[in-house]
Write a protein that holds these residues in place. Structure first.
Motif, PDB file in Angstrom:
ATOM      1  N   THR A 222       0.828  -1.222   0.000  1.00 24.31           N
ATOM      2  CA  THR A 222       0.000   0.000   0.000  1.00 24.31           C
ATOM      3  C   THR A 222       0.858   1.265   0.000  1.00 24.31           C
ATOM      4  N   SER A 223       2.097   1.173   0.500  1.00 18.78           N
ATOM      5  CA  SER A 223       2.954   2.363   0.517  1.00 18.78           C
ATOM      6  C   SER A 223       3.332   2.807  -0.897  1.00 18.78           C
ATOM      7  N   ALA A 224       3.143   1.913  -1.881  1.00 19.94           N
ATOM      8  CA  ALA A 224       3.485   2.248  -3.271  1.00 19.94           C
ATOM      9  C   ALA A 224       2.334   2.924  -4.006  1.00 19.94           C
ATOM     10  N   LEU A 225       1.162   3.009  -3.390  1.00 16.72           N
ATOM     11  CA  LEU A 225      -0.012   3.551  -4.094  1.00 16.72           C
ATOM     12  C   LEU A 225       0.208   4.970  -4.635  1.00 16.72           C
ATOM     13  N   PRO A 226       0.784   5.910  -3.863  1.00 23.30           N
ATOM     14  CA  PRO A 226       1.010   7.258  -4.431  1.00 23.30           C
ATOM     15  C   PRO A 226       1.892   7.223  -5.685  1.00 23.30           C
ATOM     16  N   ASP A 227       2.931   6.380  -5.663  1.00 20.53           N
ATOM     17  CA  ASP A 227       3.811   6.266  -6.834  1.00 20.53           C
ATOM     18  C   ASP A 227       3.063   5.687  -8.033  1.00 20.53           C
ATOM     19  N   LEU A 228       2.232   4.697  -7.769  1.00 21.05           N
ATOM     20  CA  LEU A 228       1.494   4.047  -8.861  1.00 21.05           C
ATOM     21  C   LEU A 228       0.446   4.995  -9.460  1.00 21.05           C
ATOM     22  N   VAL A 229      -0.204   5.777  -8.604  1.00 25.53           N
ATOM     23  CA  VAL A 229      -1.174   6.773  -9.091  1.00 25.53           C
ATOM     24  C   VAL A 229      -0.470   7.788  -9.985  1.00 25.53           C
TER      25      VAL A 229
ATOM     26  N   ALA B 108      -2.402  -2.592 -10.988  1.00 24.02           N
ATOM     27  CA  ALA B 108      -1.789  -2.806  -9.676  1.00 24.02           C
ATOM     28  C   ALA B 108      -2.525  -2.030  -8.585  1.00 24.02           C
ATOM     29  N   ILE B 109      -2.970  -0.820  -8.906  1.00 24.23           N
ATOM     30  CA  ILE B 109      -3.755  -0.028  -7.941  1.00 24.23           C
ATOM     31  C   ILE B 109      -5.011  -0.809  -7.561  1.00 24.23           C
ATOM     32  N   GLY B 110      -5.621  -1.427  -8.554  1.00 23.30           N
ATOM     33  CA  GLY B 110      -6.804  -2.248  -8.287  1.00 23.30           C
ATOM     34  C   GLY B 110      -6.503  -3.425  -7.379  1.00 23.30           C
ATOM     35  N   LYS B 111      -5.330  -4.038  -7.544  1.00 24.74           N
ATOM     36  CA  LYS B 111      -4.942  -5.187  -6.720  1.00 24.74           C
ATOM     37  C   LYS B 111      -4.613  -4.780  -5.286  1.00 24.74           C
ATOM     38  N   ILE B 112      -4.011  -3.596  -5.139  1.00 27.57           N
ATOM     39  CA  ILE B 112      -3.502  -3.189  -3.828  1.00 27.57           C
ATOM     40  C   ILE B 112      -4.510  -2.357  -3.044  1.00 27.57           C
ATOM     41  N   GLY B 113      -5.208  -1.462  -3.753  1.00 24.13           N
ATOM     42  CA  GLY B 113      -5.954  -0.400  -3.083  1.00 24.13           C
ATOM     43  C   GLY B 113      -7.369  -0.762  -2.657  1.00 24.13           C
TER      44      GLY B 113
ATOM     45  N   GLU C 178     -11.523   1.481  -2.275  1.00 29.23           N
ATOM     46  CA  GLU C 178     -12.367   2.444  -2.997  1.00 29.23           C
ATOM     47  C   GLU C 178     -11.860   3.878  -2.902  1.00 29.23           C
ATOM     48  N   GLN C 179     -10.886   4.129  -2.018  1.00 25.55           N
ATOM     49  CA  GLN C 179     -10.313   5.479  -1.936  1.00 25.55           C
ATOM     50  C   GLN C 179      -9.614   5.879  -3.238  1.00 25.55           C
ATOM     51  N   GLN C 180      -9.145   4.877  -3.983  1.00 24.28           N
ATOM     52  CA  GLN C 180      -8.440   5.165  -5.242  1.00 24.28           C
ATOM     53  C   GLN C 180      -9.379   5.183  -6.456  1.00 24.28           C
ATOM     54  N   LEU C 181     -10.666   4.920  -6.216  1.00 34.03           N
ATOM     55  CA  LEU C 181     -11.606   4.801  -7.334  1.00 34.03           C
ATOM     56  C   LEU C 181     -11.676   6.068  -8.176  1.00 34.03           C
ATOM     57  N   SER C 182     -11.692   7.212  -7.523  1.00 35.85           N
ATOM     58  CA  SER C 182     -11.819   8.465  -8.278  1.00 35.85           C
ATOM     59  C   SER C 182     -10.586   8.701  -9.156  1.00 35.85           C
ATOM     60  N   GLU C 183      -9.409   8.275  -8.672  1.00 32.32           N
ATOM     61  CA  GLU C 183      -8.188   8.435  -9.463  1.00 32.32           C
ATOM     62  C   GLU C 183      -8.250   7.574 -10.727  1.00 32.32           C
ATOM     63  N   LEU C 184      -8.724   6.358 -10.581  1.00 35.23           N
ATOM     64  CA  LEU C 184      -8.852   5.467 -11.742  1.00 35.23           C
ATOM     65  C   LEU C 184      -9.882   6.005 -12.733  1.00 35.23           C
ATOM     66  N   GLU C 185     -10.980   6.542 -12.210  1.00 39.44           N
ATOM     67  CA  GLU C 185     -12.019   7.088 -13.093  1.00 39.44           C
ATOM     68  C   GLU C 185     -11.501   8.301 -13.861  1.00 39.44           C
ATOM     69  N   LYS C 186     -10.721   9.146 -13.182  1.00 39.26           N
ATOM     70  CA  LYS C 186     -10.104  10.297 -13.865  1.00 39.26           C
ATOM     71  C   LYS C 186      -9.153   9.830 -14.963  1.00 39.26           C
TER      72      LYS C 186
ATOM     73  N   LYS D 277     -10.032  -2.900 -15.624  1.00 44.42           N
ATOM     74  CA  LYS D 277      -9.723  -4.044 -14.742  1.00 44.42           C
ATOM     75  C   LYS D 277      -9.418  -3.555 -13.332  1.00 44.42           C
ATOM     76  N   GLY D 278      -8.667  -2.440 -13.245  1.00 47.48           N
ATOM     77  CA  GLY D 278      -8.326  -1.880 -11.944  1.00 47.48           C
ATOM     78  C   GLY D 278      -9.559  -1.451 -11.168  1.00 47.48           C
ATOM     79  N   ILE D 279     -10.493  -0.803 -11.872  1.00 44.23           N
ATOM     80  CA  ILE D 279     -11.748  -0.366 -11.235  1.00 44.23           C
ATOM     81  C   ILE D 279     -12.531  -1.573 -10.726  1.00 44.23           C
ATOM     82  N   GLU D 280     -12.602  -2.620 -11.549  1.00 44.24           N
ATOM     83  CA  GLU D 280     -13.330  -3.841 -11.147  1.00 44.24           C
ATOM     84  C   GLU D 280     -12.674  -4.495  -9.937  1.00 44.24           C
ATOM     85  N   LEU D 281     -11.329  -4.487  -9.924  1.00 37.15           N
ATOM     86  CA  LEU D 281     -10.615  -5.076  -8.785  1.00 37.15           C
ATOM     87  C   LEU D 281     -10.851  -4.291  -7.505  1.00 37.15           C
ATOM     88  N   LEU D 282     -10.940  -2.953  -7.614  1.00 36.54           N
ATOM     89  CA  LEU D 282     -11.186  -2.128  -6.417  1.00 36.54           C
ATOM     90  C   LEU D 282     -12.540  -2.450  -5.808  1.00 36.54           C
ATOM     91  N   GLN D 283     -13.441  -2.908  -6.620  1.00 35.46           N
ATOM     92  CA  GLN D 283     -14.778  -3.236  -6.134  1.00 35.46           C
ATOM     93  C   GLN D 283     -14.897  -4.674  -5.660  1.00 35.46           C
TER      94      GLN D 283
END
Length: 382
Positions: free
Chosen positions: A314-321, A339-344, A346-354, A370-376
């Motif tokens: 999870t510490s890599a999420l800012p770098d991946l975004v 990868a964001i979808g695998k790790i994160g 719903e907090q990252q959902l808006s970033e993926l949508e953007k 795929k990332g959005i689906e994984l977040l859900q």
């Protein structure tokens, strides 16, 4: 020219310059290899990195006119790393396979071959030679098997009695009719550990490899890694040693005979997050001397992203975004989104949508979806 005496002198000189094993083979055509290559080509098992002309791969006379014999050499490399750094929760690390530890083996073996060529040519003006390491036309393993360097094992590696399969191979075709050495009898017996342990089933049968499924090959590709292999890659950045590690013959085999082959732990087992933003110049300066750098930084960075997803770091999420939004390469943007979808969560959902709204590359778009689906998806089922 006394060929028998010359052979003895060449063996002696090879030992003096640090060649761990030297054997001799005829330069006859490799007929059984030719049949196997034709079959593998029809099955789609070849990697595409090989010499495409099967005739050149199996007929030494096409590479050196009046070829009479082939000199095969092997150099042993380490299987264990001294002072290996540990991968921790806040400092996850990837791994380069053992064949990419230390100085690029192509360079190391080419120097040995150059010296052997010079030695032979100094003995007689009519001697002709042609040498190659890995990227040449001939199959290093087929030559080594014929020369008796080792036997061809079920994992498609050459296993030597002395060093196991932890050896680099190279060869020199020559017009000198050296007497060939005897082959070594195959010693795998009923053991099938390598076939059973292959993470992707790339060893379809004993001694038969589908390169397209081999993790070693997959880590070197530049596109999106197919979905089915993403959970198999683990933290491998380049290559795969599974079929060597599980081999009982390799147990306890660890040789440190060549200082240039010793790994720098911070390069052979590097921190993953710094790889995400490394510049071309930094990559070349730090990794340019190892064989695993030959495809450039992109496959290594893609694999680093997959490794972070494997660790669910999870510490890599800012770098991946950041990569998903700003990297100019679709493969990196898309893999980061997955990868964001695998790790994160719903907090990252808006970033993926953007990112999806902005993305113009179709394949990268599919990865973001795929990332959005994984977040859900619940975290424990990803």
């Amino acid at each position: 020219m006394h060929v028998g005496k010359l052979k003895e002198e060449l063996i002696q000189y090879a030992n003096e310059i640090g060649v761990d094993k030297i054997r001799f083979a005829s330069a006859d055509t490799f007929d059984s290899l030719k049949d196997r290559l034709i079959l593998h080509e029809s099955l789609g098992y070849l990697s595409g990195f090989e010499e495409p002309d099967i005739e050149k791969r199996t007929n030494p006379a096409l590479l050196l006119p009046k070829a009479k014999s082939i000199v095969a050499i092997a150099l042993a490399y380490p299987s264990k790393m001294k002072d290996a750094p540990r991968s921790t929760k806040d400092a996850r690390r990837g791994i380069f396979c053992r064949a990419s530890w230390g100085t690029d083996y192509h360079v190391v073996l080419k120097k040995k071959l150059d010296m052997l060529e010079e030695f032979l040519r100094s003995k007689h003006e009519d001697i002709r030679t042609k040498s190659m390491v890995d990227t040449g036309e001939l199959s290093d393993r087929a030559v080594a098997e014929r020369a008796g360097i080792g036997f061809s094992a079920k994992n498609c590696m050459i296993i030597t009695p002395e060093f196991g399969s932890y050896v680099y191979l190279a060869e020199m075709i020559t017009n000198v009719p050296f007497e060939p050495d005897e082959k070594i009898e195959e010693q795998c017996g009923t053991c099938n550990k390598c076939v059973d342990s292959c993470p992707t089933g790339a060893l379809v049968n004993p001694g038969q490899l589908n390169s397209q499924r081999c993790i070693s090959f997959l880590t070197q590709t530049k596109g999106f890694l197919p979905d089915e292999f993403r959970s198999k890659i683990g933290n491998r950045l380049y290559g795969c040693d599974t079929c060597q590690i599980v081999c009982p013959i390799n147990k306890g085999k660890d040789f440190h005979l060549h200082p240039e082959m010793e790994p720098d732990p911070e390069i052979a087992k590097p921190l993953l997050k710094p790889l995400l933003t490394i510049s071309n110049r930094e990559f070349k300066e730090k990794y340019g001397h190892v064989s695993g750098s030959w495809r450039g930084k992109k496959p290594i960075q893609r694999n680093a992203i997959l490794a972070l997803a494997h660790f669910k770091d999870t510490s890599a999420l800012p770098d991946l975004v950041e990569l998903m939004h700003k990297d100019p390469r679709p493969v990196i943007r898309g893999t980061a989104a997955w990868a964001i979808g695998k790790i994160g969560d719903e907090q990252q959902l808006s970033e993926l949508e953007k990112a999806l709204e902005r993305e113009s590359d179709e394949e990268a778009k599919q990865e973001i979806i795929k990332g959005i689906e994984l977040l859900q998806t619940p975290l424990n089922t990803k």
